[in-house]
Design a protein around this motif. Structure first.
Motif, PDB file in Angstrom:
ATOM      1  N   GLY A  31       0.833  -1.193   0.000  1.00  0.00           N
ATOM      2  CA  GLY A  31       0.000   0.000   0.000  1.00  0.00           C
ATOM      3  C   GLY A  31       0.870   1.245   0.000  1.00  0.00           C
ATOM      4  O   GLY A  31       1.990   1.240   0.505  1.00  0.00           O
ATOM      5  N   GLU A  32       0.347   2.305  -0.582  1.00  0.00           N
ATOM      6  CA  GLU A  32       1.065   3.587  -0.625  1.00  0.00           C
ATOM      7  C   GLU A  32       0.150   4.706  -0.168  1.00  0.00           C
ATOM      8  O   GLU A  32      -1.007   4.781  -0.595  1.00  0.00           O
ATOM      9  CB  GLU A  32       1.546   3.881  -2.041  1.00  0.00           C
ATOM     10  CG  GLU A  32       2.246   5.222  -2.157  1.00  0.00           C
ATOM     11  CD  GLU A  32       2.598   5.605  -3.585  1.00  0.00           C
ATOM     12  OE1 GLU A  32       3.351   6.584  -3.746  1.00  0.00           O
ATOM     13  OE2 GLU A  32       2.121   4.953  -4.533  1.00  0.00           O
ATOM     14  N   ILE A  33       0.663   5.554   0.682  1.00  0.00           N
ATOM     15  CA  ILE A  33      -0.005   6.820   0.975  1.00  0.00           C
ATOM     16  C   ILE A  33       0.629   7.821   0.022  1.00  0.00           C
ATOM     17  O   ILE A  33       1.793   8.189   0.166  1.00  0.00           O
ATOM     18  CB  ILE A  33       0.147   7.228   2.451  1.00  0.00           C
ATOM     19  CG1 ILE A  33      -0.551   6.190   3.332  1.00  0.00           C
ATOM     20  CG2 ILE A  33      -0.416   8.628   2.671  1.00  0.00           C
ATOM     21  CD1 ILE A  33      -0.478   6.454   4.807  1.00  0.00           C
ATOM     22  N   ALA A  34      -0.136   8.205  -0.994  1.00  0.00           N
ATOM     23  CA  ALA A  34       0.397   9.052  -2.054  1.00  0.00           C
ATOM     24  C   ALA A  34       0.393  10.524  -1.666  1.00  0.00           C
ATOM     25  O   ALA A  34       1.189  11.307  -2.184  1.00  0.00           O
ATOM     26  CB  ALA A  34      -0.398   8.843  -3.346  1.00  0.00           C
ATOM     27  N   GLY A  35      -0.486  10.908  -0.769  1.00  0.00           N
ATOM     28  CA  GLY A  35      -0.533  12.294  -0.309  1.00  0.00           C
ATOM     29  C   GLY A  35      -1.302  12.371   0.990  1.00  0.00           C
ATOM     30  O   GLY A  35      -2.303  11.669   1.173  1.00  0.00           O
ATOM     31  N   ILE A  36      -0.818  13.205   1.887  1.00  0.00           N
ATOM     32  CA  ILE A  36      -1.530  13.462   3.142  1.00  0.00           C
ATOM     33  C   ILE A  36      -1.179  14.883   3.563  1.00  0.00           C
ATOM     34  O   ILE A  36      -0.003  15.207   3.745  1.00  0.00           O
ATOM     35  CB  ILE A  36      -1.201  12.415   4.233  1.00  0.00           C
ATOM     36  CG1 ILE A  36      -2.028  12.666   5.494  1.00  0.00           C
ATOM     37  CG2 ILE A  36       0.276  12.332   4.516  1.00  0.00           C
ATOM     38  CD1 ILE A  36      -1.999  11.511   6.482  1.00  0.00           C
ATOM     39  N   TYR A  37      -2.189  15.725   3.622  1.00  0.00           N
ATOM     40  CA  TYR A  37      -1.979  17.143   3.905  1.00  0.00           C
ATOM     41  C   TYR A  37      -3.076  17.670   4.822  1.00  0.00           C
ATOM     42  O   TYR A  37      -4.248  17.330   4.645  1.00  0.00           O
ATOM     43  CB  TYR A  37      -2.005  17.971   2.607  1.00  0.00           C
ATOM     44  CG  TYR A  37      -0.837  17.688   1.704  1.00  0.00           C
ATOM     45  CD1 TYR A  37       0.379  18.339   1.886  1.00  0.00           C
ATOM     46  CD2 TYR A  37      -0.930  16.763   0.677  1.00  0.00           C
ATOM     47  CE1 TYR A  37       1.466  18.069   1.061  1.00  0.00           C
ATOM     48  CE2 TYR A  37       0.146  16.485  -0.153  1.00  0.00           C
ATOM     49  CZ  TYR A  37       1.337  17.141   0.046  1.00  0.00           C
ATOM     50  OH  TYR A  37       2.418  16.871  -0.762  1.00  0.00           O
ATOM     51  N   ALA A  38      -2.694  18.501   5.753  1.00  0.00           N
ATOM     52  CA  ALA A  38      -3.632  19.230   6.602  1.00  0.00           C
ATOM     53  C   ALA A  38      -3.414  20.712   6.333  1.00  0.00           C
ATOM     54  O   ALA A  38      -2.289  21.151   6.062  1.00  0.00           O
ATOM     55  CB  ALA A  38      -3.394  18.927   8.075  1.00  0.00           C
ATOM     56  N   HIS A  39      -4.493  21.480   6.403  1.00  0.00           N
ATOM     57  CA  HIS A  39      -4.349  22.931   6.242  1.00  0.00           C
ATOM     58  C   HIS A  39      -3.472  23.457   7.378  1.00  0.00           C
ATOM     59  O   HIS A  39      -3.597  22.994   8.520  1.00  0.00           O
ATOM     60  CB  HIS A  39      -5.728  23.606   6.266  1.00  0.00           C
ATOM     61  CG  HIS A  39      -5.649  25.019   5.830  1.00  0.00           C
ATOM     62  ND1 HIS A  39      -5.320  26.033   6.685  1.00  0.00           N
ATOM     63  CD2 HIS A  39      -5.812  25.570   4.607  1.00  0.00           C
ATOM     64  CE1 HIS A  39      -5.298  27.172   6.012  1.00  0.00           C
ATOM     65  NE2 HIS A  39      -5.599  26.918   4.741  1.00  0.00           N
ATOM     66  N   PRO A  40      -2.579  24.402   7.085  1.00  0.00           N
ATOM     67  CA  PRO A  40      -1.689  24.924   8.141  1.00  0.00           C
ATOM     68  C   PRO A  40      -2.428  25.417   9.381  1.00  0.00           C
ATOM     69  O   PRO A  40      -1.904  25.303  10.493  1.00  0.00           O
ATOM     70  CB  PRO A  40      -0.937  26.064   7.448  1.00  0.00           C
ATOM     71  CG  PRO A  40      -0.975  25.711   6.002  1.00  0.00           C
ATOM     72  CD  PRO A  40      -2.277  24.998   5.780  1.00  0.00           C
ATOM     73  N   ASP A  41      -3.647  25.942   9.215  1.00  0.00           N
ATOM     74  CA  ASP A  41      -4.424  26.386  10.374  1.00  0.00           C
ATOM     75  C   ASP A  41      -4.850  25.226  11.258  1.00  0.00           C
ATOM     76  O   ASP A  41      -5.270  25.426  12.389  1.00  0.00           O
ATOM     77  CB  ASP A  41      -5.676  27.150   9.928  1.00  0.00           C
ATOM     78  CG  ASP A  41      -5.355  28.478   9.260  1.00  0.00           C
ATOM     79  OD1 ASP A  41      -4.204  28.965   9.388  1.00  0.00           O
ATOM     80  OD2 ASP A  41      -6.251  29.025   8.591  1.00  0.00           O
ATOM     81  N   SER A  42      -4.750  23.994  10.734  1.00  0.00           N
ATOM     82  CA  SER A  42      -5.156  22.803  11.474  1.00  0.00           C
ATOM     83  C   SER A  42      -3.985  21.932  11.894  1.00  0.00           C
ATOM     84  O   SER A  42      -4.185  20.832  12.415  1.00  0.00           O
ATOM     85  CB  SER A  42      -6.116  21.959  10.615  1.00  0.00           C
ATOM     86  OG  SER A  42      -7.275  22.690  10.316  1.00  0.00           O
ATOM     87  N   TRP A  43      -2.753  22.392  11.675  1.00  0.00           N
ATOM     88  CA  TRP A  43      -1.593  21.621  12.087  1.00  0.00           C
ATOM     89  C   TRP A  43      -1.629  21.429  13.599  1.00  0.00           C
ATOM     90  O   TRP A  43      -1.997  22.335  14.347  1.00  0.00           O
ATOM     91  CB  TRP A  43      -0.296  22.304  11.667  1.00  0.00           C
ATOM     92  CG  TRP A  43      -0.002  22.192  10.188  1.00  0.00           C
ATOM     93  CD1 TRP A  43      -0.662  21.457   9.261  1.00  0.00           C
ATOM     94  CD2 TRP A  43       1.044  22.854   9.481  1.00  0.00           C
ATOM     95  NE1 TRP A  43      -0.095  21.620   8.016  1.00  0.00           N
ATOM     96  CE2 TRP A  43       0.955  22.467   8.122  1.00  0.00           C
ATOM     97  CE3 TRP A  43       2.049  23.736   9.845  1.00  0.00           C
ATOM     98  CZ2 TRP A  43       1.827  22.927   7.142  1.00  0.00           C
ATOM     99  CZ3 TRP A  43       2.920  24.195   8.873  1.00  0.00           C
ATOM    100  CH2 TRP A  43       2.819  23.788   7.539  1.00  0.00           C
ATOM    101  N   SER A  44      -1.229  20.274  14.046  1.00  0.00           N
ATOM    102  CA  SER A  44      -1.160  19.909  15.464  1.00  0.00           C
ATOM    103  C   SER A  44      -2.525  19.900  16.138  1.00  0.00           C
ATOM    104  O   SER A  44      -2.614  20.053  17.359  1.00  0.00           O
ATOM    105  CB  SER A  44      -0.202  20.844  16.227  1.00  0.00           C
ATOM    106  OG  SER A  44       1.094  20.741  15.680  1.00  0.00           O
ATOM    107  N   ALA A  45      -3.586  19.677  15.342  1.00  0.00           N
ATOM    108  CA  ALA A  45      -4.934  19.624  15.902  1.00  0.00           C
ATOM    109  C   ALA A  45      -5.572  18.246  15.732  1.00  0.00           C
ATOM    110  O   ALA A  45      -6.766  18.089  15.951  1.00  0.00           O
ATOM    111  CB  ALA A  45      -5.812  20.687  15.235  1.00  0.00           C
ATOM    112  N   GLY A  46      -4.769  17.248  15.326  1.00  0.00           N
ATOM    113  CA  GLY A  46      -5.291  15.898  15.185  1.00  0.00           C
ATOM    114  C   GLY A  46      -5.782  15.538  13.796  1.00  0.00           C
ATOM    115  O   GLY A  46      -6.201  14.404  13.553  1.00  0.00           O
ATOM    116  N   VAL A  47      -5.736  16.483  12.863  1.00  0.00           N
ATOM    117  CA  VAL A  47      -6.218  16.237  11.506  1.00  0.00           C
ATOM    118  C   VAL A  47      -5.349  15.203  10.800  1.00  0.00           C
ATOM    119  O   VAL A  47      -5.843  14.212  10.250  1.00  0.00           O
ATOM    120  CB  VAL A  47      -6.288  17.551  10.701  1.00  0.00           C
ATOM    121  CG1 VAL A  47      -6.601  17.288   9.231  1.00  0.00           C
ATOM    122  CG2 VAL A  47      -7.310  18.501  11.315  1.00  0.00           C
ATOM    123  N   GLY A  48      -4.040  15.407  10.819  1.00  0.00           N
ATOM    124  CA  GLY A  48      -3.125  14.466  10.185  1.00  0.00           C
ATOM    125  C   GLY A  48      -3.223  13.088  10.811  1.00  0.00           C
ATOM    126  O   GLY A  48      -3.206  12.070  10.108  1.00  0.00           O
TER     127      GLY A  48
END
Length: 179
Positions: A94-111
């Motif tokens: 399996g490959e995770i091809a992309g994973i991104y959180a909006h900078p306003d949501s960094w360190s908020a559990g989104v990733g």
């Protein structure tokens, strides 16, 4: 903040594109030329994501899934794409091809929520392991992956961005899903 992960739809294209552009501009500042980051367009990315999310085989030839992390108003906070490995010899993985959180949501559990959903889906699909590529020098991303049980395995590739900029990428594998 409440974060929920669900399958992305074509209606999410603008939100996915906004996260895509804003996260690249924040995460890749100093790693990619300013001209590349300044030239990113939410409108252009929205068009591409609409085609991808509508199942255009020219945009998503490998059949990867896309999930979005949304808040209580259903606004897109982040996204992840994943599926069968795209690299020669890695098709069984399996490959995770992309994973991104909006900078306003960094360190908020989104990733974390996106990573958890991708790993569950890939395990349920029966893949023998999971890998991903990350832009070399992206220390914030590396710390995130390491916290989630990932490590570099020595794999490296050089990709040419559509701008002509050469990007050095490092392969990481999930320690809890051996390849």
């Amino acid at each position: 903040m409440t974060v929920r992960v669900r399958a992305a739809t074509a209606d999410d294209a603008a939100g996915v594109a906004r996260v895509h552009v804003d996260s690249w501009r924040a995460a890749y500042k100093g790693l990619m030329p300013h001209s590349v980051l300044d030239g990113l367009s939410v409108q252009n990315r929205t068009t591409g994501w609409q085609r991808w999310l509508n199942g255009d085989p020219n945009r998503n030839a490998v059949g990867h899934e896309c999930v979005v992390a949304v808040d209580e108003t259903d606004a897109v906070l982040g996204w992840a794409t994943f599926g069968r490995g795209r690299d020669d010899g890695w098709e069984h993985v399996g490959e995770i091809a992309g994973i991104y959180a909006h900078p306003d949501s960094w360190s908020a559990g989104v990733g974390h929520a996106l990573m958890e959903q991708a790993m569950i889906a890939l395990a349920q699909a029966g893949f023998s392991g999971v890998y991903l590529w990350m832009l070399a020098g992206n220390e914030r991303a590396l710390r995130f992956y390491e916290r989630h049980g990932w490590a570099t395995d020595g794999g490296e590739k050089h990709e040419t961005h559509s701008s002509g900029h050469l990007m050095r990428e490092l392969r990481l594998v999930a320690n809890n899903a051996p390849v």
